[in-house]
Motif scaffolding. Structure first.
Motif, PDB file in Angstrom:
ATOM      1  N   MET A 183       0.451  -1.390  -0.095  1.00 54.21           N
ATOM      2  CA  MET A 183       0.238  -0.088   0.292  1.00 54.21           C
ATOM      3  C   MET A 183       0.254   1.370  -0.517  1.00 54.21           C
ATOM      4  O   MET A 183       0.152   2.698  -0.266  1.00 54.21           O
ATOM      5  CB  MET A 183      -0.799   0.353   1.231  1.00 54.21           C
ATOM      6  N   GLY A 184       2.461   1.053   0.268  1.00 49.91           N
ATOM      7  CA  GLY A 184       3.011   2.322   0.559  1.00 49.91           C
ATOM      8  C   GLY A 184       3.081   3.111  -0.974  1.00 49.91           C
ATOM      9  O   GLY A 184       3.108   2.432  -2.346  1.00 49.91           O
ATOM     10  N   GLY A 185       4.243   3.867  -0.927  1.00 52.68           N
ATOM     11  CA  GLY A 185       4.804   4.652  -2.208  1.00 52.68           C
ATOM     12  C   GLY A 185       4.145   5.627  -3.044  1.00 52.68           C
ATOM     13  O   GLY A 185       2.676   5.738  -2.063  1.00 52.68           O
ATOM     14  N   ASP A 186       4.632   6.412  -4.007  1.00 47.39           N
ATOM     15  CA  ASP A 186       3.615   7.645  -4.289  1.00 47.39           C
ATOM     16  C   ASP A 186       2.264   6.933  -4.872  1.00 47.39           C
ATOM     17  O   ASP A 186       1.718   8.119  -5.278  1.00 47.39           O
ATOM     18  CB  ASP A 186       3.993   8.678  -4.925  1.00 47.39           C
ATOM     19  N   SER A 187       2.086   5.588  -5.485  1.00 52.27           N
ATOM     20  CA  SER A 187       1.576   5.238  -5.886  1.00 52.27           C
ATOM     21  C   SER A 187       1.105   3.961  -5.796  1.00 52.27           C
ATOM     22  O   SER A 187      -0.770   3.894  -6.223  1.00 52.27           O
ATOM     23  CB  SER A 187       2.229   5.148  -6.893  1.00 52.27           C
ATOM     24  N   GLY A 188       1.206   3.596  -5.065  1.00 50.71           N
ATOM     25  CA  GLY A 188       0.178   2.571  -3.951  1.00 50.71           C
ATOM     26  C   GLY A 188       0.080   0.949  -5.222  1.00 50.71           C
ATOM     27  O   GLY A 188       0.417   0.681  -5.554  1.00 50.71           O
ATOM     28  N   PRO A 189      -0.826   0.517  -4.789  1.00 52.86           N
ATOM     29  CA  PRO A 189      -1.222  -1.070  -5.766  1.00 52.86           C
ATOM     30  C   PRO A 189      -1.212  -0.644  -6.961  1.00 52.86           C
ATOM     31  O   PRO A 189      -0.937  -1.764  -7.770  1.00 52.86           O
ATOM     32  CB  PRO A 189      -2.766  -1.047  -5.145  1.00 52.86           C
ATOM     33  N   SER A 190      -1.618   0.597  -7.669  1.00 55.73           N
ATOM     34  CA  SER A 190      -1.009   0.559  -9.293  1.00 55.73           C
ATOM     35  C   SER A 190       0.116   0.451  -9.381  1.00 55.73           C
ATOM     36  O   SER A 190       0.008  -0.006 -10.833  1.00 55.73           O
ATOM     37  CB  SER A 190      -1.307   2.348  -9.398  1.00 55.73           C
ATOM     38  N   VAL A 191       0.783   0.344  -8.473  1.00 54.72           N
ATOM     39  CA  VAL A 191       2.789   0.054  -9.062  1.00 54.72           C
ATOM     40  C   VAL A 191       2.869  -1.161  -8.320  1.00 54.72           C
ATOM     41  O   VAL A 191       3.606  -1.983  -9.630  1.00 54.72           O
ATOM     42  CB  VAL A 191       2.986   1.133  -8.552  1.00 54.72           C
ATOM     43  N   VAL A 232      -4.036 -12.298  -0.693  1.00 56.08           N
ATOM     44  CA  VAL A 232      -4.219 -10.350  -0.575  1.00 56.08           C
ATOM     45  C   VAL A 232      -4.541 -11.089   1.045  1.00 56.08           C
ATOM     46  O   VAL A 232      -5.248 -11.685   1.361  1.00 56.08           O
ATOM     47  CB  VAL A 232      -5.416 -10.532  -0.852  1.00 56.08           C
ATOM     48  N   ILE A 233      -3.636 -10.862   1.656  1.00 59.06           N
ATOM     49  CA  ILE A 233      -3.838 -10.361   3.390  1.00 59.06           C
ATOM     50  C   ILE A 233      -4.785  -8.842   3.187  1.00 59.06           C
ATOM     51  O   ILE A 233      -4.086  -7.972   3.469  1.00 59.06           O
ATOM     52  CB  ILE A 233      -2.311 -11.037   3.669  1.00 59.06           C
ATOM     53  N   PRO A 234      -5.584  -8.978   4.400  1.00 54.91           N
ATOM     54  CA  PRO A 234      -6.273  -7.690   4.435  1.00 54.91           C
ATOM     55  C   PRO A 234      -5.724  -6.803   5.923  1.00 54.91           C
ATOM     56  O   PRO A 234      -4.971  -7.290   6.645  1.00 54.91           O
ATOM     57  CB  PRO A 234      -7.345  -8.161   5.020  1.00 54.91           C
ATOM     58  N   ALA A 235      -5.331  -5.749   5.415  1.00 47.57           N
ATOM     59  CA  ALA A 235      -5.011  -4.818   6.822  1.00 47.57           C
ATOM     60  C   ALA A 235      -6.151  -3.578   6.834  1.00 47.57           C
ATOM     61  O   ALA A 235      -6.884  -3.236   6.111  1.00 47.57           O
ATOM     62  CB  ALA A 235      -4.164  -4.108   6.255  1.00 47.57           C
ATOM     63  N   GLN A 236      -6.059  -3.115   8.359  1.00 44.71           N
ATOM     64  CA  GLN A 236      -7.215  -2.566   8.467  1.00 44.71           C
ATOM     65  C   GLN A 236      -6.964  -0.717   8.356  1.00 44.71           C
ATOM     66  O   GLN A 236      -7.545   0.703   7.982  1.00 44.71           O
ATOM     67  CB  GLN A 236      -7.509  -2.174   9.994  1.00 44.71           C
ATOM     68  N   SER A 237      -5.176  -1.164   8.611  1.00 45.82           N
ATOM     69  CA  SER A 237      -4.804   0.982   7.633  1.00 45.82           C
ATOM     70  C   SER A 237      -3.617   0.607   7.412  1.00 45.82           C
ATOM     71  O   SER A 237      -3.242  -0.489   7.074  1.00 45.82           O
ATOM     72  CB  SER A 237      -5.098   1.473   9.135  1.00 45.82           C
ATOM     73  N   SER A 253      -0.731  -2.443   7.374  1.00 44.01           N
ATOM     74  CA  SER A 253      -0.054  -3.400   6.737  1.00 44.01           C
ATOM     75  C   SER A 253       0.996  -3.672   5.797  1.00 44.01           C
ATOM     76  O   SER A 253       1.870  -4.223   6.398  1.00 44.01           O
ATOM     77  CB  SER A 253      -0.161  -2.914   4.920  1.00 44.01           C
ATOM     78  N   MET A 254       2.113  -2.566   7.040  1.00 39.94           N
ATOM     79  CA  MET A 254       3.201  -2.112   7.462  1.00 39.94           C
ATOM     80  C   MET A 254       3.715  -3.443   8.547  1.00 39.94           C
ATOM     81  O   MET A 254       4.993  -4.386   8.199  1.00 39.94           O
ATOM     82  CB  MET A 254       4.000  -1.163   7.178  1.00 39.94           C
ATOM     83  N   ARG A 255       3.374  -3.047   8.935  1.00 38.94           N
ATOM     84  CA  ARG A 255       3.121  -4.394  10.707  1.00 38.94           C
ATOM     85  C   ARG A 255       2.778  -5.043  10.274  1.00 38.94           C
ATOM     86  O   ARG A 255       3.321  -7.285  10.994  1.00 38.94           O
ATOM     87  CB  ARG A 255       2.585  -3.632  11.764  1.00 38.94           C
ATOM     88  N   LEU A 257       3.505 -15.027  -3.409  1.00 41.47           N
ATOM     89  CA  LEU A 257       3.794 -13.399  -2.707  1.00 41.47           C
ATOM     90  C   LEU A 257       2.666 -13.523  -1.745  1.00 41.47           C
ATOM     91  O   LEU A 257       1.403 -14.129  -2.081  1.00 41.47           O
ATOM     92  CB  LEU A 257       3.482 -12.269  -3.955  1.00 41.47           C
ATOM     93  N   LEU A 258       2.567 -12.761  -1.020  1.00 44.38           N
ATOM     94  CA  LEU A 258       1.330 -11.900  -0.158  1.00 44.38           C
ATOM     95  C   LEU A 258       0.990 -10.165   0.194  1.00 44.38           C
ATOM     96  O   LEU A 258       1.806  -9.955   0.320  1.00 44.38           O
ATOM     97  CB  LEU A 258       2.064 -12.563   1.723  1.00 44.38           C
ATOM     98  N   LEU A 259       0.446 -10.242  -0.900  1.00 39.12           N
ATOM     99  CA  LEU A 259      -0.522  -8.513  -0.637  1.00 39.12           C
ATOM    100  C   LEU A 259      -0.721  -8.467   0.261  1.00 39.12           C
ATOM    101  O   LEU A 259      -2.016  -9.237   0.320  1.00 39.12           O
ATOM    102  CB  LEU A 259      -0.946  -8.541  -2.381  1.00 39.12           C
ATOM    103  N   VAL A 260      -0.584  -7.527   1.265  1.00 41.63           N
ATOM    104  CA  VAL A 260      -0.271  -7.002   2.270  1.00 41.63           C
ATOM    105  C   VAL A 260      -1.269  -5.524   2.706  1.00 41.63           C
ATOM    106  O   VAL A 260      -0.769  -4.782   1.533  1.00 41.63           O
ATOM    107  CB  VAL A 260      -0.126  -7.003   3.519  1.00 41.63           C
ATOM    108  N   GLY A 261      -2.933  -5.762   2.501  1.00 42.11           N
ATOM    109  CA  GLY A 261      -3.273  -4.193   2.232  1.00 42.11           C
ATOM    110  C   GLY A 261      -4.869  -4.400   1.998  1.00 42.11           C
ATOM    111  O   GLY A 261      -5.851  -5.412   2.752  1.00 42.11           O
ATOM    112  N   ASN A 262      -5.766  -3.002   1.626  1.00 44.95           N
ATOM    113  CA  ASN A 262      -6.860  -2.904   1.297  1.00 44.95           C
ATOM    114  C   ASN A 262      -7.195  -4.221   0.165  1.00 44.95           C
ATOM    115  O   ASN A 262      -7.385  -3.772  -1.406  1.00 44.95           O
ATOM    116  CB  ASN A 262      -7.289  -1.471   1.227  1.00 44.95           C
ATOM    117  N   PRO A 263      -7.994  -5.452   0.799  1.00 42.09           N
ATOM    118  CA  PRO A 263      -8.459  -6.238  -0.677  1.00 42.09           C
ATOM    119  C   PRO A 263      -9.100  -4.813  -1.546  1.00 42.09           C
ATOM    120  O   PRO A 263      -9.270  -5.497  -3.036  1.00 42.09           O
ATOM    121  CB  PRO A 263      -9.552  -6.623   0.330  1.00 42.09           C
TER     122      PRO A 263
END
Length: 334
Positions: free
Chosen positions: A1-9, A52-57, A76-78, A26-32
């Motif tokens: 979810m991080g970076g300037d463009s987030g999931p789009s990159v 895909v691993i859901p994250a709350q924030s 998502s980072m934690r 791969l495990l993708l952690v963030g907002n499904p």
């Protein structure tokens, strides 16, 4: 979810990495809701190696590191770092807040015995067509002499085990090559490194020698390293951009066009390996697990390179090799 463009990159980069490496999962952690629509182009085989691993924030890129760490539960980072800690993942790759990533990684994964603070490390190409290990690149703004010595030892292990250099040359980044130059921390570190017979310490180097290939490992504090790296990357990007755009829109005779195209291709072959996108991904060395920090501004290609950096670090057991070297060079009590 991080970076300037987030999931789009990061999501297309993840799919690119899966296509390139059939052994990777791969495990993708963030907002499904943000991630799932971007997986539409993935085939069945790729989806079978992706979860895909859901994250709350999400930790904001401008959040203060100390506050971000305290309020990190459910982020998502934690969650990604906890997956490494618990053995559900072998490595974590993030383009998010560097300070928060450093703090959380140190809290959850713990530094190796003999390491005060982890350091951000990358491997840069040089003009001799070789590689130079550079650290610290921003994890530690202020460094004392002992930390610089620890960075040197970790950098030497990386040069040996990852780059494949026997007896790598180690240098300290300074404002001159004379022994009296630089702050006290660098001069004290130099005295310590001279006493380490297991390390091939060659002295000071200046920033204009970063890409010359004069050293295999270049050690500095995080502030100096970050400024040096980003200055170099900015100059390289501008140079490569000028190569691509020079003379566009101008009318030229056919033979001048051929000469121009030949010159551009020749220069790109000579200097294209310096493109920062090809070495994106700084490894957070000194932890009991593998963590890779990607540039926040990384594009799809660059982020996929960061994932590959994580794969290589895991395959070569970098944390275990650094731990073994530290045990032989610096006893835990030191």
């Amino acid at each position: 979810m991080g970076g300037d463009s987030g999931p789009s990159v990061t999501v297309p980069a993840a799919l690119q990495a899966l296509r390139s490496n059939p052994q990777l999962s791969l495990l993708l952690v963030g907002n499904p809701d943000d991630i799932t629509p971007l997986l539409a182009r993935a085939d069945f085989e790729q989806r079978s190696r992706l979860q895909v691993i859901p994250a709350q924030s999400v930790i904001a890129s401008d959040a203060r590191p100390a506050l971000a760490v305290r309020q990190s539960r459910g982020s998502s980072m934690r969650i990604a770092l906890e997956a490494v800690k618990e053995g559900r993942a072998d490595a974590c790759v993030s383009a998010g807040n560097t300070g928060a990533l450093m703090g959380l990684a140190k809290l959850l994964l713990k530094p190796l015995d003999g390491i005060e603070r982890p350091a951000l490390m990358t491997v840069l190409p040089n003009k001799e067509q070789g590689k130079t290990v550079v650290l610290d690149l921003g994890a530690n703004v202020d460094c004392d002499a002992i930390m610089l010595v620890q960075f040197a030892i970790m950098g030497a292990v990386m040069a040996e085990e990852v780059v494949g250099i026997a007896s790598p040359r180690v240098a300290l980044l300074n404002i001159g090559e004379e022994e009296t130059k630089g702050p006290e921390s660098i001069r004290d570190a130099a005295l310590m490194l001279k006493k380490l017979s297991s390390l091939n310490y060659i002295g000071y180097l200046e920033a204009n020698e970063l890409l010359t290939g004069k050293t295999d490992v270049l050690v500095c504090d995080g502030f100096t390293g970050n400024v040096t790296l980003k200055t170099m990357e900015g100059v390289v990007r501008m140079f490569l951009s000028l190569l691509k755009s020079q003379g566009e829109g101008q009318k030229r005779s056919w033979w001048l066009k051929i000469v121009k195209r030949w010159l551009q291709n020749s220069l790109m072959r000579r200097f294209g390996h310096l493109n920062p996108d090809q070495y994106n991904g700084a490894c957070l060395l000194g932890l009991r697990g593998t963590v890779i920090k990607s540039h926040g501004a990384a594009n799809q290609r660059a982020f996929s390179v960061a994932i590959e950096q994580a794969v290589q670090a895991v395959q070569r057991e970098v944390p275990q090799r650094i731990a073994a070297r530290l045990e032989s060079v610096l006893p835990p009590k030191d």
